[in-house]
Write a protein that holds these residues in place. Structure first.
Motif, PDB file in Angstrom:
ATOM      1  N   GLY A  87      -5.215  -3.668  -0.791  1.00 39.13           N
ATOM      2  CA  GLY A  87      -3.937  -3.442  -1.451  1.00 39.13           C
ATOM      3  C   GLY A  87      -2.854  -2.942  -0.510  1.00 39.13           C
ATOM      4  N   ARG A  88      -3.225  -2.508   0.696  1.00 39.81           N
ATOM      5  CA  ARG A  88      -2.230  -2.062   1.672  1.00 39.81           C
ATOM      6  C   ARG A  88      -1.588  -3.263   2.355  1.00 39.81           C
ATOM      7  N   LYS A  89      -0.373  -3.080   2.871  1.00 39.63           N
ATOM      8  CA  LYS A  89       0.327  -4.135   3.604  1.00 39.63           C
ATOM      9  C   LYS A  89       0.213  -3.896   5.101  1.00 39.63           C
ATOM     10  N   LEU A  90       0.233  -5.000   5.850  1.00 42.82           N
ATOM     11  CA  LEU A  90       0.102  -4.916   7.295  1.00 42.82           C
ATOM     12  C   LEU A  90       1.426  -4.535   7.947  1.00 42.82           C
ATOM     13  N   ALA A  91       1.344  -3.630   8.922  1.00 45.22           N
ATOM     14  CA  ALA A  91       2.529  -3.230   9.683  1.00 45.22           C
ATOM     15  C   ALA A  91       2.766  -4.162  10.855  1.00 45.22           C
ATOM     16  N   THR A  92       1.768  -4.979  11.179  1.00 45.91           N
ATOM     17  CA  THR A  92       1.876  -5.923  12.302  1.00 45.91           C
ATOM     18  C   THR A  92       0.948  -7.090  12.042  1.00 45.91           C
ATOM     19  N   ALA A  93       1.162  -8.187  12.740  1.00 44.57           N
ATOM     20  CA  ALA A  93       0.285  -9.341  12.595  1.00 44.57           C
ATOM     21  C   ALA A  93      -1.084  -9.039  13.193  1.00 44.57           C
ATOM     22  N   LEU A 105      -1.661  -0.789   9.627  1.00 46.49           N
ATOM     23  CA  LEU A 105      -1.303  -0.692   8.214  1.00 46.49           C
ATOM     24  C   LEU A 105       0.026   0.021   8.022  1.00 46.49           C
ATOM     25  N   GLN A 106       0.779  -0.433   7.012  1.00 39.42           N
ATOM     26  CA  GLN A 106       1.987   0.271   6.631  1.00 39.42           C
ATOM     27  C   GLN A 106       1.606   1.572   5.943  1.00 39.42           C
ATOM     28  N   GLN A 107       2.519   2.532   5.959  1.00 34.77           N
ATOM     29  CA  GLN A 107       2.262   3.804   5.302  1.00 34.77           C
ATOM     30  C   GLN A 107       2.092   3.595   3.797  1.00 34.77           C
ATOM     31  N   PRO A 108       1.174   4.343   3.176  1.00 28.17           N
ATOM     32  CA  PRO A 108       0.953   4.171   1.733  1.00 28.17           C
ATOM     33  C   PRO A 108       2.207   4.466   0.926  1.00 28.17           C
ATOM     34  N   THR A 109       2.386   3.710  -0.130  1.00 25.25           N
ATOM     35  CA  THR A 109       3.436   3.979  -1.106  1.00 25.25           C
ATOM     36  C   THR A 109       2.771   4.163  -2.456  1.00 25.25           C
ATOM     37  N   GLN A 110       3.544   4.462  -3.450  1.00 25.25           N
ATOM     38  CA  GLN A 110       2.967   4.630  -4.788  1.00 25.25           C
ATOM     39  C   GLN A 110       2.270   3.357  -5.237  1.00 25.25           C
ATOM     40  N   ARG A 111       2.797   2.213  -4.792  1.00 24.61           N
ATOM     41  CA  ARG A 111       2.238   0.942  -5.226  1.00 24.61           C
ATOM     42  C   ARG A 111       0.894   0.653  -4.566  1.00 24.61           C
ATOM     43  N   ASN A 112       0.734   1.043  -3.286  1.00 27.50           N
ATOM     44  CA  ASN A 112      -0.521   0.711  -2.627  1.00 27.50           C
ATOM     45  C   ASN A 112      -1.356   1.933  -2.280  1.00 27.50           C
TER      46      ASN A 112
END
Length: 262
Positions: A87-93, A105-112
């Motif tokens: 559920g996390r988004k990638l900060a880089t390829a 990984l991108q920093q966690p948000t409420q959504r992920n």
């Protein structure tokens, strides 16, 4: 004669050099392995672009060895933390077969954050476990388990004795997380037993049932093969007590004998 002696000595010294080199290499290998340990990490199953959201199918288990000291400071993500990755988004390829690191990984948000791991209309509930009830702490996030309860009820005969009954409460339940890094759980001061926690994904009405069952009896968790998704309806009506156990033991052993082809 002298020529043969020189050939013999050359072969002998060559053999001794080989043995000494081999022993040195083995000693170095033992030293390296002595400072390392087996770890299970997360590896990418495919190439992914920056900003893509990670799903379960994008990840594979990767077992390797790492130096104990450097692993403490490593950014590599252990497989036991897979629930926090999905559920996390990638900060880089990232590339296929690349070991996933926290910096990818991108920093966690409420959504992920962790609540995004719980499926819609489902709930997460944590229960206390010990080495016996949790298959010696071998259960990991993303595994599936059956939940078995053991309770003591008033005897059906109406006397004052209590009867012990074991039943399968739930089958094929998804494990979202395990607590206290298995094996370093807290110590109950009364029983001196080592406890951890297991977090399951269940339906809302199953939450209160599991909490009630954990207060009134003992819960154990049996680990399923990751491909086994069958719900056995025959198990639902089974209530194991001493009388049933005594009756079924021959059948258990007969089945195992047939399976072994004896």
């Amino acid at each position: 004669m002298r020529h043969k002696l020189l050939i013999f000595l050359a072969v002998l010294f060559g053999l001794l050099a080989f043995i000494l080199t081999y022993k040195q290499l083995e000693a170095e290998k033992a030293k390296i392995h002595g400072d390392s340990e087996h770890v299970v990490l997360i590896r990418m199953a495919r190439d992914m672009n920056e900003g893509e959201e990670i799903s379960e199918s994008d990840l594979v288990r990767f077992q390797t060895r790492r130096n104990r000291e450097t692993q403490i400071l490593s950014r590599e993500i252990p497989w036991s933390d897979i629930a926090m990755v999905i559920g996390r988004k990638l900060a880089t390829a990232v590339n296929k077969d690349q070991t996933l690191q926290t910096t990818d990984l991108q920093q966690p948000t409420q959504r992920n954050s962790f609540n995004n791991i719980v499926y819609k209309n489902m709930r997460a509930v944590s229960l206390a476990v010990d080495p016996v009830s949790s298959v010696n702490y071998l259960i990991q996030p993303n595994d599936n388990v059956d939940v078995i309860g053991t309770f003591r009820f008033p005897s059906a005969s109406g006397n004052a004795d209590l009867e012990t009954i074991t039943i399968t409460i739930l089958q094929d339940v998804k494990v979202l997380a395990v607590g206290n890094r298995w094996g370093s759980g807290s110590i109950d001061p009364r029983s001196q037993r080592n406890y951890g926690t297991i977090t399951l994904q269940v339906y809302p009405d199953e939450v209160e049932m599991l909490i009630f069952a954990s207060q009134k009896g003992t819960l154990s968790f049996s680990l399923r093969n990751y491909e086994d998704r069958i719900i056995d309806r025959n198990i639902e009506s089974r209530k194991v007590n001493f009388a049933m156990l005594e009756k079924e033991i021959p059948n258990y052993n007969t089945r195992r004998t047939k399976r072994r082809g004896l």
